[in-house]
Write a protein that holds these residues in place. Structure first.
Motif, mmCIF file in Angstrom:
data_model
loop_
_atom_site.group_PDB
_atom_site.id
_atom_site.type_symbol
_atom_site.label_atom_id
_atom_site.label_comp_id
_atom_site.label_asym_id
_atom_site.label_seq_id
_atom_site.Cartn_x
_atom_site.Cartn_y
_atom_site.Cartn_z
ATOM 1 N N LEU B 56 0.838 -1.209 0.000
ATOM 2 C CA LEU B 56 0.000 0.000 0.000
ATOM 3 C C LEU B 56 0.872 1.256 0.000
ATOM 4 C CD1 LEU B 56 -2.956 -0.988 2.340
ATOM 5 C CD2 LEU B 56 -2.996 -0.669 -0.133
ATOM 6 N N ALA B 57 2.060 1.129 0.595
ATOM 7 C CA ALA B 57 2.979 2.270 0.595
ATOM 8 C C ALA B 57 3.441 2.608 -0.823
ATOM 9 C CB ALA B 57 4.179 1.972 1.476
ATOM 10 N N THR B 58 3.307 1.628 -1.750
ATOM 11 C CA THR B 58 3.664 1.878 -3.154
ATOM 12 C C THR B 58 2.818 3.012 -3.730
ATOM 13 O OG1 THR B 58 4.040 -0.500 -3.305
ATOM 14 C CG2 THR B 58 4.051 0.692 -5.370
ATOM 15 N N LEU B 59 1.606 3.183 -3.160
ATOM 16 C CA LEU B 59 0.708 4.243 -3.634
ATOM 17 C C LEU B 59 1.346 5.618 -3.486
ATOM 18 C CD1 LEU B 59 -2.686 2.938 -2.209
ATOM 19 C CD2 LEU B 59 -1.893 2.836 -4.572
ATOM 20 N N LEU B 60 2.318 5.720 -2.564
ATOM 21 C CA LEU B 60 3.019 7.003 -2.406
ATOM 22 C C LEU B 60 3.759 7.388 -3.686
ATOM 23 C CD1 LEU B 60 4.625 6.607 1.148
ATOM 24 C CD2 LEU B 60 2.840 8.223 0.521
ATOM 25 N N GLY B 61 4.092 6.379 -4.478
ATOM 26 C CA GLY B 61 4.839 6.649 -5.714
ATOM 27 C C GLY B 61 3.941 7.014 -6.871
ATOM 28 N N TYR B 62 2.609 6.960 -6.660
ATOM 29 C CA TYR B 62 1.688 7.252 -7.763
ATOM 30 C C TYR B 62 1.475 8.750 -7.932
ATOM 31 C CZ TYR B 62 -2.462 7.485 -10.647
ATOM 32 O OH TYR B 62 -3.338 7.779 -11.646
ATOM 33 N N SER B 63 1.517 9.172 -9.160
ATOM 34 C CA SER B 63 1.226 10.569 -9.457
ATOM 35 C C SER B 63 0.605 10.640 -10.837
ATOM 36 C CB SER B 63 2.510 11.395 -9.427
ATOM 37 O OG SER B 63 2.239 12.688 -9.890
ATOM 38 N N LYS B 64 -0.463 11.431 -10.980
ATOM 39 C CA LYS B 64 -1.105 11.556 -12.289
ATOM 40 C C LYS B 64 -0.188 12.298 -13.249
ATOM 41 C CE LYS B 64 -6.049 11.069 -12.348
ATOM 42 N NZ LYS B 64 -7.339 11.704 -12.444
ATOM 43 N N ARG B 65 0.483 13.325 -12.719
ATOM 44 C CA ARG B 65 1.390 14.065 -13.596
ATOM 45 C C ARG B 65 2.748 13.355 -13.623
ATOM 46 N NH1 ARG B 65 5.022 17.269 -11.021
ATOM 47 N NH2 ARG B 65 4.769 17.410 -8.776
ATOM 48 N N GLU B 66 3.496 13.659 -14.637
ATOM 49 C CA GLU B 66 4.783 12.998 -14.813
ATOM 50 C C GLU B 66 5.818 13.557 -13.847
ATOM 51 O OE1 GLU B 66 6.579 9.983 -16.134
ATOM 52 O OE2 GLU B 66 4.694 10.513 -17.088
ATOM 53 N N LEU B 67 6.404 12.673 -13.034
ATOM 54 C CA LEU B 67 7.419 13.120 -12.076
ATOM 55 C C LEU B 67 8.773 13.203 -12.768
ATOM 56 C CD1 LEU B 67 6.510 10.793 -9.059
ATOM 57 C CD2 LEU B 67 5.926 13.198 -9.311
ATOM 58 N N SER B 68 9.582 14.149 -12.319
ATOM 59 C CA SER B 68 10.942 14.215 -12.852
ATOM 60 C C SER B 68 11.730 13.054 -12.251
ATOM 61 C CB SER B 68 11.595 15.545 -12.492
ATOM 62 O OG SER B 68 11.820 15.587 -11.094
#
Lengths: 147, 151
Positions: B56-68
């Motif tokens: 569930l902590a993997t969700l911290l890595g989710y972002s709709k916009r593109e991360l640098s």
């Protein structure tokens, strides 16, 4: 496949007609090749305007509302917008790989995994361009086929 | 990446790899620190629970916009620290931490598991890249053949 070349007088009337039973990937490839070869672009570099072939372009980049085309040795500024280039040349092996880049698949050396589910495009001129996650499926479709 | 795709590709895959690694870590750490302890069937649940917490902590890595690249790396570090904090806190509150040495071993194990999960995901991406590169080579060879025929 038979190949016929018919000479004509007017350059503006030049065209390539492919007669085939079915539009196979090979036929699509020939079409893309012909379209790319026949397309010249004009762009500025410094004070001068140059004409160059689309097939020489490694990639297009949008920087602050300006669009640049990168060839092996030169960079040209174009008048078009990046989405116009994407739409115009999508059938000529030019594919959007991020918000700011449209790359030439014929000038792509390989891709390699990067951080966070993204990939890196390693171009044949040794430049590296990030492929955004959202463009990975369309890039795969363009190269590997399928839906 | 859509949330659904992210969930299936990253969270679920991370969960299964985490559960496997947690089982291995529990066996190794248990044999070193508590070799005489015996468990009931409920022990089978703990890898699943800790695997779920870590995934569930993997969700911290989710972002709709593109991360640098830098933002993605920072998120990965935060994610690892978050997993360490959550799992060690849960173990501490349930009185399962025998001492600092065990806490340190667990901390290192969690870090190794985190690296393993990311390595597995990276290997999967590398396989995708290889398939893509083979197809790319065929596409380019097809066009090169046309070039040769023209010459």
């Amino acid at each position: 496949m038979k190949v016929l070349i018919k000479r004509i007088n007017d350059k503006t009337d030049e065209c390539l007609i492919i007669e085939c039973v079915e539009v196979t990937p090979d036929i699509e490839s020939i079409r893309s090749y012909a379209l790319t070869k026949g397309t010249t672009l004009s762009g500025s570099s410094g004070e001068r305007i140059y004409s160059f072939n689309l097939s020489e372009v490694f990639y297009f980049e949008a920087v602050d509302e300006r669009v640049f085309a990168y060839t092996k040795n030169m960079t040209f500024e174009l008048k078009s917008r990046l989405y116009e280039i994407e739409n115009a040349y999508v059938d000529r092996h030019f594919i959007r790989c991020s918000k700011s880049f449209v790359i030439n698949l014929m000038k792509l050396e390989s891709i390699s995994p990067a951080l966070n589910g993204r990939f890196m495009a390693n171009m044949k001129n040794s430049e590296k361009i990030i492929i955004s996650r959202q463009y990975v499926p369309s890039l795969k479709r363009a190269v590997m086929g399928g839906n | 990446m859509e949330f659904k795709t992210f969930f299936i590709k990253k969270v679920l895959m991370g969960f299964f790899v985490s559960v496997t690694c947690i089982c291995a870590a529990m066996a190794l750490i248990g044999m070193v620190f508590e070799p005489n302890t015996r468990f009931g069937y409920e022990a089978y649940l703990s890898p699943l629970i800790f695997g779920a917490l870590a995934s569930l902590a993997t969700l911290l890595g989710y972002s709709k916009r593109e991360l640098s690249y830098r933002q993605a790396a920072i998120r990965n570090v935060i994610q690892c620290l978050f997993i360490e904090a959550v799992i060690l806190t849960v173990l501490f509150l349930s009185g399962l931490l025998a001492g600092p040495a065990m806490a340190l071993s667990l901390g290192v194990s969690i870090f190794v598991i985190f690296l393993t999960v990311n390595l597995v995901l990276w290997v999967n991406d590398r396989r995708t890249a290889k398939t893509f590169n083979d197809a790319l080579r065929r596409l380019q060879d097809g066009c090169a053949t046309q070039e040769d025929e023209k010459a």
